[in-house]
Design a protein around this motif. Structure first.
Motif, PDB file in Angstrom:
ATOM      1  N   ALA A 122       0.775  -1.091  -0.032  1.00 36.02           N
ATOM      2  CA  ALA A 122       0.024   0.039  -0.129  1.00 36.02           C
ATOM      3  C   ALA A 122       0.751   1.272   0.046  1.00 36.02           C
ATOM      4  O   ALA A 122       1.793   1.253   0.541  1.00 36.02           O
ATOM      5  N   LYS A 123       0.499   2.193  -0.878  1.00 33.97           N
ATOM      6  CA  LYS A 123       1.332   3.401  -0.800  1.00 33.97           C
ATOM      7  C   LYS A 123       0.697   4.197   0.222  1.00 33.97           C
ATOM      8  O   LYS A 123      -0.447   4.563   0.833  1.00 33.97           O
ATOM      9  N   LYS A 124       1.884   5.076   1.065  1.00 35.13           N
ATOM     10  CA  LYS A 124       1.587   5.862   2.075  1.00 35.13           C
ATOM     11  C   LYS A 124       2.361   7.128   1.976  1.00 35.13           C
ATOM     12  O   LYS A 124       3.657   6.934   1.395  1.00 35.13           O
ATOM     13  N   GLU A 125       2.338   7.927   2.855  1.00 37.08           N
ATOM     14  CA  GLU A 125       3.107   8.807   3.264  1.00 37.08           C
ATOM     15  C   GLU A 125       3.307   9.104   4.714  1.00 37.08           C
ATOM     16  O   GLU A 125       2.371   9.063   5.497  1.00 37.08           O
ATOM     17  N   ILE A 126       4.615   9.878   5.130  1.00 37.87           N
ATOM     18  CA  ILE A 126       4.920  10.135   6.359  1.00 37.87           C
ATOM     19  C   ILE A 126       5.473  11.506   6.488  1.00 37.87           C
ATOM     20  O   ILE A 126       6.234  11.636   5.394  1.00 37.87           O
ATOM     21  N   GLU A 127       5.138  12.188   7.144  1.00 39.16           N
ATOM     22  CA  GLU A 127       5.874  13.760   7.578  1.00 39.16           C
ATOM     23  C   GLU A 127       6.482  13.513   8.832  1.00 39.16           C
ATOM     24  O   GLU A 127       6.079  12.985   9.868  1.00 39.16           O
ATOM     25  N   GLY A 128       7.647  14.167   8.995  1.00 37.03           N
ATOM     26  CA  GLY A 128       8.487  14.176  10.234  1.00 37.03           C
ATOM     27  C   GLY A 128       9.248  15.495  10.183  1.00 37.03           C
ATOM     28  O   GLY A 128       9.556  16.039   9.217  1.00 37.03           O
ATOM     29  N   ASP A 129       9.417  15.828  11.574  1.00 35.89           N
ATOM     30  CA  ASP A 129      10.322  16.929  11.741  1.00 35.89           C
ATOM     31  C   ASP A 129      11.384  16.531  12.916  1.00 35.89           C
ATOM     32  O   ASP A 129      11.204  15.361  13.608  1.00 35.89           O
ATOM     33  N   GLY A 130      12.357  17.267  13.385  1.00 36.28           N
ATOM     34  CA  GLY A 130      12.987  16.814  14.617  1.00 36.28           C
ATOM     35  C   GLY A 130      13.758  15.419  14.128  1.00 36.28           C
ATOM     36  O   GLY A 130      14.299  15.273  13.013  1.00 36.28           O
ATOM     37  N   LEU A 131      13.814  14.549  15.122  1.00 38.18           N
ATOM     38  CA  LEU A 131      14.575  13.296  15.078  1.00 38.18           C
ATOM     39  C   LEU A 131      13.970  12.555  13.973  1.00 38.18           C
ATOM     40  O   LEU A 131      14.807  11.930  13.291  1.00 38.18           O
ATOM     41  N   LEU A 132      12.688  12.576  13.730  1.00 40.16           N
ATOM     42  CA  LEU A 132      12.352  11.789  12.753  1.00 40.16           C
ATOM     43  C   LEU A 132      12.795  12.007  11.378  1.00 40.16           C
ATOM     44  O   LEU A 132      12.889  11.315  10.479  1.00 40.16           O
ATOM     45  N   ALA A 133      12.816  13.230  11.088  1.00 38.76           N
ATOM     46  CA  ALA A 133      13.124  13.955   9.689  1.00 38.76           C
ATOM     47  C   ALA A 133      14.622  13.537   9.707  1.00 38.76           C
ATOM     48  O   ALA A 133      15.090  13.127   8.446  1.00 38.76           O
ATOM     49  N   ALA A 134      15.534  13.540  10.629  1.00 38.04           N
ATOM     50  CA  ALA A 134      16.922  13.707  10.454  1.00 38.04           C
ATOM     51  C   ALA A 134      17.121  12.040  10.216  1.00 38.04           C
ATOM     52  O   ALA A 134      17.843  11.546   9.195  1.00 38.04           O
ATOM     53  N   CYS A 135      16.303  10.993  10.859  1.00 35.29           N
ATOM     54  CA  CYS A 135      16.369   9.781  10.657  1.00 35.29           C
ATOM     55  C   CYS A 135      16.094   9.041   9.410  1.00 35.29           C
ATOM     56  O   CYS A 135      16.522   8.361   8.608  1.00 35.29           O
ATOM     57  N   LEU A 136      14.808   9.741   8.975  1.00 39.79           N
ATOM     58  CA  LEU A 136      14.427   9.377   7.652  1.00 39.79           C
ATOM     59  C   LEU A 136      15.372   9.813   6.547  1.00 39.79           C
ATOM     60  O   LEU A 136      15.743   8.899   5.640  1.00 39.79           O
ATOM     61  N   GLN A 137      15.991  10.903   6.633  1.00 33.04           N
ATOM     62  CA  GLN A 137      16.990  11.197   5.442  1.00 33.04           C
ATOM     63  C   GLN A 137      18.323  10.535   5.594  1.00 33.04           C
ATOM     64  O   GLN A 137      18.627  10.301   4.575  1.00 33.04           O
ATOM     65  N   HIS A 138      18.596  10.245   6.796  1.00 38.84           N
ATOM     66  CA  HIS A 138      19.696   9.596   6.827  1.00 38.84           C
ATOM     67  C   HIS A 138      19.521   7.857   6.326  1.00 38.84           C
ATOM     68  O   HIS A 138      20.562   7.600   5.649  1.00 38.84           O
ATOM     69  N   GLU A 139      18.534   7.300   6.576  1.00 34.35           N
ATOM     70  CA  GLU A 139      18.221   6.046   6.228  1.00 34.35           C
ATOM     71  C   GLU A 139      18.116   6.075   4.746  1.00 34.35           C
ATOM     72  O   GLU A 139      18.578   4.985   3.940  1.00 34.35           O
ATOM     73  N   ILE A 140      17.448   7.027   4.081  1.00 35.78           N
ATOM     74  CA  ILE A 140      17.029   7.183   2.815  1.00 35.78           C
ATOM     75  C   ILE A 140      18.454   7.216   1.966  1.00 35.78           C
ATOM     76  O   ILE A 140      18.626   6.794   0.841  1.00 35.78           O
ATOM     77  N   ASP A 141      19.400   8.236   2.499  1.00 32.02           N
ATOM     78  CA  ASP A 141      20.620   8.429   1.862  1.00 32.02           C
ATOM     79  C   ASP A 141      21.613   6.999   2.018  1.00 32.02           C
ATOM     80  O   ASP A 141      22.130   6.698   0.957  1.00 32.02           O
ATOM     81  N   HIS A 142      21.286   6.095   2.704  1.00 32.66           N
ATOM     82  CA  HIS A 142      21.939   4.753   2.846  1.00 32.66           C
ATOM     83  C   HIS A 142      21.497   4.015   1.476  1.00 32.66           C
ATOM     84  O   HIS A 142      22.356   3.451   1.105  1.00 32.66           O
ATOM     85  N   LEU A 143      20.417   4.218   1.065  1.00 32.27           N
ATOM     86  CA  LEU A 143      19.717   3.406  -0.191  1.00 32.27           C
ATOM     87  C   LEU A 143      20.134   4.058  -1.323  1.00 32.27           C
ATOM     88  O   LEU A 143      20.366   3.385  -2.487  1.00 32.27           O
ATOM     89  N   ASN A 144      20.845   5.329  -1.435  1.00 30.82           N
ATOM     90  CA  ASN A 144      21.579   5.925  -2.361  1.00 30.82           C
ATOM     91  C   ASN A 144      23.229   6.200  -2.275  1.00 30.82           C
ATOM     92  O   ASN A 144      23.915   6.587  -2.833  1.00 30.82           O
ATOM     93  N   GLY A 145      23.438   5.065  -1.214  1.00 26.69           N
ATOM     94  CA  GLY A 145      25.041   5.106  -1.294  1.00 26.69           C
ATOM     95  C   GLY A 145      25.856   6.270  -0.353  1.00 26.69           C
ATOM     96  O   GLY A 145      27.155   6.198  -0.642  1.00 26.69           O
ATOM     97  N   VAL A 146      24.998   6.920   0.359  1.00 28.26           N
ATOM     98  CA  VAL A 146      25.573   8.151   0.937  1.00 28.26           C
ATOM     99  C   VAL A 146      25.485   7.837   2.493  1.00 28.26           C
ATOM    100  O   VAL A 146      24.587   7.451   2.926  1.00 28.26           O
ATOM    101  N   LEU A 147      26.596   8.363   3.031  1.00 25.39           N
ATOM    102  CA  LEU A 147      26.746   8.217   4.473  1.00 25.39           C
ATOM    103  C   LEU A 147      26.759   9.777   5.268  1.00 25.39           C
ATOM    104  O   LEU A 147      27.503  10.566   4.579  1.00 25.39           O
ATOM    105  N   PHE A 148      26.704   9.901   6.362  1.00 22.46           N
ATOM    106  CA  PHE A 148      26.432  11.028   6.894  1.00 22.46           C
ATOM    107  C   PHE A 148      27.773  11.774   7.009  1.00 22.46           C
ATOM    108  O   PHE A 148      27.767  12.638   7.052  1.00 22.46           O
ATOM    109  N   VAL A 149      28.863  10.961   6.970  1.00 23.26           N
ATOM    110  CA  VAL A 149      30.185  11.674   6.851  1.00 23.26           C
ATOM    111  C   VAL A 149      30.460  12.328   5.562  1.00 23.26           C
ATOM    112  O   VAL A 149      31.364  13.261   5.582  1.00 23.26           O
ATOM    113  N   ASP A 150      29.529  12.106   4.638  1.00 22.77           N
ATOM    114  CA  ASP A 150      29.656  12.695   3.312  1.00 22.77           C
ATOM    115  C   ASP A 150      29.218  14.188   3.537  1.00 22.77           C
ATOM    116  O   ASP A 150      29.578  14.914   2.556  1.00 22.77           O
TER     117      ASP A 150
END
Length: 172
Positions: A122-150
């Motif tokens: 099922a298609k879903k959407e989630i909105e986040g700020d604070g820790l959730l926003a950072a975590c979503l971006q961090h984990e999605i970065d992993h899917l693109n071969g990007v690490l936080f140290v970049d």
């Protein structure tokens, strides 16, 4: 108790590769993988884990930013993509299970909107700020071969990676 998976550390090549989209043929694999990834994340302990971190080049992420004192609220995101981000930025300390004991300040959009599928497709959407926003971006970065140290300066990144290699060598 659900079986946990070994977490890969930098410089494992899968951590630098773009993960492939999850398709219908992957449904059983993903349904088997998601609970094991959650168990691995909780045991680590962490608040997010992407499939490449356990050696699977699939666009699959698990997240739970509920505190230790709260009831767990796991989120499983299949094929997540950021479809909106605030202009406002936020800086917070980040770490990563694939770079154990390494932390640095990272600046990212303060809020994001992510489109994904759940385990039933099922298609879903989630909105986040604070820790959730950072975590979503961090984990999605992993899917693109990007690490936080970049996101760090070359000097800071190299210092952190050298420190990590030394620490991993001492563990072995």
């Amino acid at each position: 108790m659900t079986e946990t998976l070994p977490i890969l550390y930098v410089p494992a090549p899968v951590l630098r590769a773009k993960a492939r989209a999850v398709g219908p043929a992957d449904a059983d694999r993903v349904r088997d993988l998601a609970p094991r990834m959650l168990a691995t994340m909780y045991e680590a302990p962490g608040i997010g884990l992407a499939a490449p971190q356990v050696g699977e080049s699939l666009r699959l992420v698990v997240i739970d930013v509920s505190g230790k004192e709260e009831e767990p609220r796991p989120i499983v995101l299949v094929n997540p993509e950021i479809i909106g981000a605030s202009k406002e930025l936020a800086t917070r300390e980040e770490g990563c299970l694939s770079l154990p004991n390494q932390y640095a300040e990272v600046t990212r959009p303060a809020a994001v909107k992510v489109r994904y599928q759940d385990l039933e497709g099922a298609k879903k959407e989630i909105e986040g700020d604070g820790l959730l926003a950072a975590c979503l971006q961090h984990e999605i970065d992993h899917l693109n071969g990007v690490l936080f140290v970049d996101y760090l300066s070359a000097l800071k990144r190299n210092m952190l990676l050298r420190k990590l290699q030394k620490e991993l060598k001492n563990r072995a």
